[in-house]
Design a protein around this motif. Structure first.
Motif, mmCIF file in Angstrom:
data_model
loop_
_atom_site.group_PDB
_atom_site.id
_atom_site.type_symbol
_atom_site.label_atom_id
_atom_site.label_comp_id
_atom_site.label_asym_id
_atom_site.label_seq_id
_atom_site.Cartn_x
_atom_site.Cartn_y
_atom_site.Cartn_z
ATOM 1 N N ASN A 233 24.064 4.855 -11.816
ATOM 2 C CA ASN A 233 24.278 5.496 -13.249
ATOM 3 C C ASN A 233 24.427 4.627 -14.283
ATOM 4 O O ASN A 233 25.329 4.757 -15.274
ATOM 5 C CB ASN A 233 25.913 6.233 -12.873
ATOM 6 C CG ASN A 233 25.822 7.489 -11.843
ATOM 7 O OD1 ASN A 233 24.749 7.985 -11.552
ATOM 8 N ND2 ASN A 233 26.754 7.390 -11.035
ATOM 9 N N GLY A 234 23.217 3.880 -14.579
ATOM 10 C CA GLY A 234 23.345 3.019 -15.797
ATOM 11 C C GLY A 234 22.789 3.773 -17.164
ATOM 12 O O GLY A 234 22.620 5.028 -17.034
ATOM 13 N N ARG A 235 23.122 3.050 -18.003
ATOM 14 C CA ARG A 235 22.905 3.601 -19.292
ATOM 15 C C ARG A 235 21.552 3.553 -19.665
ATOM 16 O O ARG A 235 20.709 2.922 -19.844
ATOM 17 C CB ARG A 235 23.567 2.649 -20.596
ATOM 18 C CG ARG A 235 23.660 2.955 -21.889
ATOM 19 C CD ARG A 235 24.242 2.173 -22.475
ATOM 20 N NE ARG A 235 24.246 2.256 -24.106
ATOM 21 C CZ ARG A 235 25.107 3.106 -24.882
ATOM 22 N NH1 ARG A 235 25.888 3.957 -24.254
ATOM 23 N NH2 ARG A 235 24.843 3.041 -26.241
ATOM 24 N N THR A 236 20.917 4.939 -19.878
ATOM 25 C CA THR A 236 19.431 5.290 -20.075
ATOM 26 C C THR A 236 19.186 6.474 -20.899
ATOM 27 O O THR A 236 20.137 7.262 -20.842
ATOM 28 C CB THR A 236 18.600 4.978 -18.825
ATOM 29 O OG1 THR A 236 17.350 5.216 -19.333
ATOM 30 C CG2 THR A 236 19.005 6.278 -17.903
ATOM 31 N N LEU A 237 18.278 6.638 -21.539
ATOM 32 C CA LEU A 237 17.878 7.815 -22.197
ATOM 33 C C LEU A 237 17.704 8.922 -21.063
ATOM 34 O O LEU A 237 16.967 8.829 -20.282
ATOM 35 C CB LEU A 237 16.882 7.670 -23.157
ATOM 36 C CG LEU A 237 17.078 6.792 -24.230
ATOM 37 C CD1 LEU A 237 15.571 6.460 -25.002
ATOM 38 C CD2 LEU A 237 18.177 7.416 -25.414
ATOM 39 N N LYS A 238 18.241 10.047 -21.440
ATOM 40 C CA LYS A 238 18.011 11.237 -20.347
ATOM 41 C C LYS A 238 16.961 12.163 -20.814
ATOM 42 O O LYS A 238 16.513 13.031 -20.077
ATOM 43 C CB LYS A 238 19.255 12.034 -20.299
ATOM 44 C CG LYS A 238 20.479 11.241 -20.036
ATOM 45 C CD LYS A 238 20.555 10.958 -18.463
ATOM 46 C CE LYS A 238 21.752 10.479 -18.111
ATOM 47 N NZ LYS A 238 22.117 9.132 -17.622
#
Length: 373
Positions: A233-238
């Motif tokens: 659940n890393g930080r990325t653009l959805k």
């Protein structure tokens, strides 16, 4: 519901309004072109340092190929505090917002105008701000078109270089070196002279310095590329994202690096050949075609007229971007390109342009999205 082209007149002049929006981080100067449409996002633009929305986007949205997109969507141009044309010097007690704080002004702006979702279009610092906004408010962002995005912090070497540059260069020259690559600065005399003049004439140097310091002090976006099959659940653009960079841009390496950190199933990288630091000025027709395909991928404008890319599309499933193969296809004389770009940028730059070759544009993608070539 998608509106048919017959609902619009052949002469397109969108209604434009200007307004300053009060936020907790200062007044944000906004310009809206067109009218809100039901069940449609607004195209929200954000400019780079040393620029305002007019310098960054006006010639692009006046380009004849962009009229079709502008008919279907309202456009909201957002200027960072104190960066709009002929702005007065910010008060001495005013603390300029950080990049994260600038992104936090956007939900306030959208709420003020009653917009519920956006397709973001940002350049440089503006692209970074829009990415922060999308990371924190994914439900408000349907898609992002990010030109020259740098997802990293400035780093020690860059920070030292910036300080030394600040001692030896004017703010204007610092901005020029940020916007344009060395090759452009040395060969495209006309366009560089025009931008240098406009920065000195229309921008408030003190305010530009504050925005420049804000961008130079940015934190990294700390993006983490999802691993297929892993519980990350890393930080990325959805949202769907289109990263764009010219092959002569000073931002080429950092854009490629940003692409490597994003979800490959949602991200497309477009490297534009025969193009420098400002694709929207250098190659507006190519950029418009790419934007049309991107918007179609979001479910809008299914009957959009494709005039250039449709003639040269290829089917590619490569996930590795070529940095050399595209460079020999469609290069024009450097002086001619600089002269043409200058005229596109100037105040009367909305005139029809001649057809541009689409050769030499390479993309990186791993999903079944349109390929720009």
């Amino acid at each position: 519901m998608v509106l048919d082209d017959i609902e619009y007149s052949s002469v397109f002049e969108p209604q434009t309004t200007e307004e300053q929006v009060d936020t907790v981080y200062g007044k944000v100067y906004c310009t809206i072109a067109g009218l809100s449409k039901p069940n449609r996002p607004v195209i929200l633009t954000y400019h780079d340092i040393g620029m305002n929305h007019k310098m960054c986007f006006e010639s692009f949205f006046k380009h004849e190929d962009m009229h079709e997109i502008a008919r279907h969507f309202p456009v909201l141009h957002v200027n960072a505090p104190g960066q709009h044309e002929c702005a007065v010097t910010l008060a001495t007690e005013y603390t300029y917002p950080s990049m994260d704080q600038l992104s936090e002004t956007l939900p306030i702006v959208l709420n003020h105008f009653g917009f519920t979702s956006v397709i973001g279009l940002g350049v440089g610092a503006g692209a970074n701000i829009l990415a922060r906004f999308a990371l924190n408010y994914p439900d408000l962002v349907e898609g992002l078109v990010l030109i020259n995005i740098n997802a990293s912090a400035e780093g020690i070497v860059g920070s030292v270089t910036s300080k030394i540059t600040g001692w030896t260069q004017t703010v204007t020259e610092t901005v020029i070196s940020h916007l344009f690559g060395k090759k452009e600065i040395e060969t495209n005399y006309d366009v560089i002279t025009t931008f240098r003049h406009d920065i000195m004439t229309y921008m408030n140097e003190s305010n530009v310095t504050q925005f420049l310091r804000c961008y130079s002090s940015r934190t990294a976006l700390e993006l983490k590329r999802p691993v297929p099959g892993a519980n990350l659940n890393g930080r990325t653009l959805k949202c769907s994202s289109l990263l764009i960079v010219g092959d002569d841009s000073p931002s080429l390496e950092v854009v490629v690096d940003c692409n490597a950190k994003l979800d490959p199933t949602r991200t497309t990288l477009l490297k534009m050949a025969d193009c420098g630091g400002l694709p929207q000025v250098d190659q507006p027709a190519k950029l418009t075609e790419a934007l049309k395909y991107f918007v179609q991928g979001l479910g809008y404008m299914p009957s959009a007229c494709m005039t250039r890319l449709s003639r040269s599309r290829t089917a590619s499933t490569s996930s590795v971007m070529s940095t050399d193969s595209s460079r020999g296809h469609a290069h024009t004389d450097e002086h001619q390109r600089g002269h043409s770009s200058t005229h596109k940028y100037k105040e009367q730059r909305g005139r029809s342009n001649t057809d541009l070759s689409m050769d030499g544009v390479s993309t990186t993608h791993t999903e079944s999205k349109p390929v720009f070539c």
